[in-house]
Design a protein around this motif. Structure first.
Motif, PDB file in Angstrom:
ATOM      1  N   SER A 173       0.927   1.682   0.257  1.00 30.63           N
ATOM      2  CA  SER A 173      -0.205   2.241  -0.477  1.00 30.63           C
ATOM      3  C   SER A 173       0.167   2.723  -1.874  1.00 30.63           C
ATOM      4  CB  SER A 173      -0.822   3.395   0.319  1.00 30.63           C
ATOM      5  OG  SER A 173       0.163   4.369   0.639  1.00 30.63           O
ATOM      6  N   ASP A 174       1.447   2.931  -2.141  1.00 31.66           N
ATOM      7  CA  ASP A 174       1.884   3.340  -3.482  1.00 31.66           C
ATOM      8  C   ASP A 174       2.364   2.148  -4.304  1.00 31.66           C
ATOM      9  OD1 ASP A 174       4.132   2.831  -1.993  1.00 31.66           O
ATOM     10  OD2 ASP A 174       5.273   4.573  -2.709  1.00 31.66           O
ATOM     11  N   ASP A 175       2.015   0.920  -3.875  1.00 33.05           N
ATOM     12  CA  ASP A 175       2.330  -0.319  -4.590  1.00 33.05           C
ATOM     13  C   ASP A 175       3.824  -0.605  -4.690  1.00 33.05           C
ATOM     14  OD1 ASP A 175      -0.275  -1.142  -4.939  1.00 33.05           O
ATOM     15  OD2 ASP A 175      -0.509  -0.148  -6.879  1.00 33.05           O
ATOM     16  N   GLN A 176       4.562  -0.217  -3.666  1.00 37.08           N
ATOM     17  CA  GLN A 176       5.949  -0.613  -3.530  1.00 37.08           C
ATOM     18  C   GLN A 176       6.044  -1.758  -2.530  1.00 37.08           C
ATOM     19  OE1 GLN A 176       8.445   0.282  -5.336  1.00 37.08           O
ATOM     20  NE2 GLN A 176       7.683   2.141  -6.356  1.00 37.08           N
ATOM     21  N   ILE A 177       7.104  -2.577  -2.646  1.00 45.17           N
ATOM     22  CA  ILE A 177       7.292  -3.728  -1.768  1.00 45.17           C
ATOM     23  C   ILE A 177       8.530  -3.522  -0.902  1.00 45.17           C
ATOM     24  CG2 ILE A 177       7.527  -6.233  -1.628  1.00 45.17           C
ATOM     25  CD1 ILE A 177       4.933  -5.301  -2.954  1.00 45.17           C
ATOM     26  N   GLY A 222      -2.921   0.656   8.883  1.00 45.77           N
ATOM     27  CA  GLY A 222      -1.730   0.494   8.065  1.00 45.77           C
ATOM     28  C   GLY A 222      -0.422   0.326   8.787  1.00 45.77           C
ATOM     29  N   HIS A 223      -0.444  -0.186  10.024  1.00 47.50           N
ATOM     30  CA  HIS A 223       0.780  -0.516  10.747  1.00 47.50           C
ATOM     31  C   HIS A 223       1.027  -2.029  10.690  1.00 47.50           C
ATOM     32  CE1 HIS A 223       0.182   3.478  12.644  1.00 47.50           C
ATOM     33  NE2 HIS A 223       1.495   3.441  12.827  1.00 47.50           N
ATOM     34  N   VAL A 224       2.296  -2.417  10.776  1.00 50.33           N
ATOM     35  CA  VAL A 224       2.673  -3.830  10.849  1.00 50.33           C
ATOM     36  C   VAL A 224       3.076  -4.153  12.290  1.00 50.33           C
ATOM     37  CG1 VAL A 224       4.215  -5.642  10.010  1.00 50.33           C
ATOM     38  CG2 VAL A 224       3.455  -3.818   8.460  1.00 50.33           C
ATOM     39  N   VAL A 225       2.501  -5.227  12.841  1.00 46.45           N
ATOM     40  CA  VAL A 225       2.806  -5.672  14.195  1.00 46.45           C
ATOM     41  C   VAL A 225       3.443  -7.056  14.110  1.00 46.45           C
ATOM     42  CG1 VAL A 225       1.860  -6.189  16.481  1.00 46.45           C
ATOM     43  CG2 VAL A 225       0.850  -4.357  15.096  1.00 46.45           C
ATOM     44  N   ILE A 229      -7.139  -5.460  13.771  1.00 43.49           N
ATOM     45  CA  ILE A 229      -6.339  -6.190  12.785  1.00 43.49           C
ATOM     46  C   ILE A 229      -7.217  -6.598  11.603  1.00 43.49           C
ATOM     47  CG2 ILE A 229      -4.900  -8.216  12.391  1.00 43.49           C
ATOM     48  CD1 ILE A 229      -3.715  -6.046  14.247  1.00 43.49           C
ATOM     49  N   ILE A 230      -6.675  -6.446  10.380  1.00 48.76           N
ATOM     50  CA  ILE A 230      -7.430  -6.801   9.181  1.00 48.76           C
ATOM     51  C   ILE A 230      -6.799  -7.965   8.423  1.00 48.76           C
ATOM     52  CG2 ILE A 230      -8.424  -4.509   8.903  1.00 48.76           C
ATOM     53  CD1 ILE A 230      -6.308  -3.969   6.733  1.00 48.76           C
ATOM     54  N   GLY A 264       7.147   6.471   5.886  1.00 47.74           N
ATOM     55  CA  GLY A 264       5.942   7.177   6.297  1.00 47.74           C
ATOM     56  C   GLY A 264       4.673   6.714   5.614  1.00 47.74           C
ATOM     57  N   LYS A 265       4.742   5.656   4.813  1.00 41.10           N
ATOM     58  CA  LYS A 265       3.591   5.217   4.027  1.00 41.10           C
ATOM     59  C   LYS A 265       2.748   4.185   4.772  1.00 41.10           C
ATOM     60  CE  LYS A 265       6.487   4.286   0.700  1.00 41.10           C
ATOM     61  NZ  LYS A 265       7.110   3.883  -0.582  1.00 41.10           N
ATOM     62  N   ARG A 266       1.502   4.118   4.392  1.00 40.64           N
ATOM     63  CA  ARG A 266       0.568   3.133   4.946  1.00 40.64           C
ATOM     64  C   ARG A 266       0.820   1.769   4.311  1.00 40.64           C
ATOM     65  NH1 ARG A 266      -5.241   3.684   6.392  1.00 40.64           N
ATOM     66  NH2 ARG A 266      -6.228   1.642   6.157  1.00 40.64           N
TER      67      ARG A 266
END
Length: 455
Positions: free
Chosen positions: A173-177, A117-120, A94-95, A152-154
């Motif tokens: 990673s593409d700066d979308q929310i 890049g996964h959300v837990v 975890i980061i 599929g994004k990180r």
């Protein structure tokens, strides 16, 4: 490198050869790259709320302590009196961690971001905050949201709003929310106020044509949730709650169809923003490229916005007494009381608002019209030759007692100072003094004094 067994504390030695042999070898976490210098790992992040604390250390382990009635301690629905280690899916590192707080309630959701890049998520799921496709049934086991839900994004960052009626946000990673959970304000940009139990993209924003994403912020809870982007060209983009004009534009309409760009002044020259939710209100401050400070949104209690007016302000208005803003915080815990502090780059601290127990760190007692008769911010009384590096305002709802915040700050030389209410020696000074009666007589209170345990 041996991972800790469930329930191990941070002080347990799990990364030595001897410890590995005693425990029968590395049963889990085969690919983890832990430090082997036989020292206690450093804390990287600590999140806390009314009844729970949540920790992340430098090796990527997370720990939880306190209330667990909704599964917040993972594996059960019980409370924990000491920190327990939370095992991640596939033992992922975890980061970053996040959990909603801001209100005096044990109800909360815990969120973690893995190195890959996964959300837990786990814990309270009353509005779908766990992102697992349903609401109401709380999550007592850690749940890793599939990347397909993020197209599929990180995911590179996470955040959550306050209170139990909260929403969760993720930056890819593409700066979308993306967002999920409570959508009473329409913050998720789907042109409705339906709650979403899986992540959805907030539409209307293209980083490639707007200089990229410089900052993103979220604030509020329930029907007052708002999201903000500061783009690389110096403009604010907003989604969700805007009843006080806190979006930085010329309207007070909630933005429910996706991101809306504000072109009102100082748009095009903004370099930093502080959109804050406090005690049910939304106020935004911003700094332009000339060091000027601007504000918009709610400001009707005790002149908290710093403009000298006791009213909501929109479009943004410039403050004339606060320059080169570094940090701002509002504290409000009861009814219509509120107090704001501003820290400048030069280490000076300013304050305005409800001044019980010398909360504004200024010797003027009570709610006055300011040091110069303008109802604008006071200069806080700080020790001579001292530059403030950072400050905190914290405290709890105190019914009608209005105890106000426990104010603390650190200086560039590393000392810690405190002011305001100090009953029960909560400020570390070793004495009880409701408003710092530390002179022989009288009230120098408001000036910052160094706590007895400071170094």
């Amino acid at each position: 490198n041996l991972a800790p067994t469930a329930g191990a504390t941070q002080a347990d030695t799990w990364n030595t050869e001897k410890g590995m042999a005693q425990q029968g070898g590395n049963r889990r976490n085969k690919n983890r790259n832990r430090s082997v210098d036989q020292r206690t790992p450093k804390w990287m992040q600590i999140e806390y709320m009314y009844g729970s604390t949540y920790h992340l250390d430098e090796t990527g382990n997370v720990y939880s302590v306190g209330y667990g009635g909704h599964g917040q301690n993972a594996g059960n629905f019980g409370n924990e009196s000491r920190a327990v280690w939370i095992q991640m899916p596939e033992d992922k590192k975890i980061i970053k961690i996040a959990m909603n707080n801001q209100t005096e309630s044990n109800t909360h959701t815990k969120i973690a971001l893995t190195e890959d890049g996964h959300v837990v998520t786990w814990g309270y799921n009353g509005y779908g905050q766990c992102g697992n496709g349903y609401s109401g049934q709380n999550q007592s086991n850690v749940y890793m949201i599939p990347k397909e839900y993020f197209d599929g994004k990180r995911v590179i960052d996470i955040a959550t709003t306050g209170g139990n009626t909260s929403a969760v946000f993720a930056r890819t990673s593409d700066d979308q929310i993306y967002a999920w959970g409570n959508n009473d304000s329409g913050v998720m940009g789907q042109s409705n106020t339906n709650d979403y139990f899986r992540p959805v993209l907030i539409p209307g924003w293209n980083p490639a044509t707007n200089g990229g994403l410089r900052q993103w912020h979220i604030s509020g809870h329930s029907s007052a949730i708002a999201a903000y982007i500061l783009d690389g060209n110096g403009y604010i983009w907003h989604s969700g709650y805007n009843a006080y004009g806190n979006a930085g534009g010329t309207d007070t309409t909630n933005h429910q169809a996706g991101w809306v760009k504000s072109t009102a002044s100082p748009g095009g020259s903004i370099v930093d923003i502080w959109p804050l939710w406090w005690n049910g209100y939304n106020t935004t401050w911003m700094r332009d490229d000339s060091g000027n400070t601007w504000t918009c949104g709610y400001g009707g209690n005790y002149y908290v916005n710093g403009t000298g007016t006791n009213s909501t302000v929109y479009p943004p208005t410039q403050l004339d007494k606060v320059k080169n803003l570094k940090h701002v915080q509002v504290f409000g815990t009861y009814s219509n009381t509120g107090m704001t502090m501003w820290l400048q780059d030069d280490g000076k601290l300013m304050a305005m608002g409800y001044n019980n127990y010398r909360s504004t760190a200024h010797p003027v007692w009570g709610q006055s019209n300011g040091e110069d008769g303008t109802y604008k911010p006071y200069h806080c009384y700080i020790p001579a030759a001292t530059k403030i590096k950072w400050f905190w305002l914290d405290g709890n709802y105190q019914s009608t007692n209005y105890y106000g915040p426990h104010g603390m700050c650190v200086t560039e030389s590393g000392t810690m100072h405190h002011w305001g209410f100090s009953g029960y020696s909560t400020n570390g000074s070793g004495f009880l003094a409701g408003h710092h009666q530390w002179a022989i007589s009288g009230h120098p209170g408001g000036t910052m004094c160094q706590g007895g345990m400071s170094r």
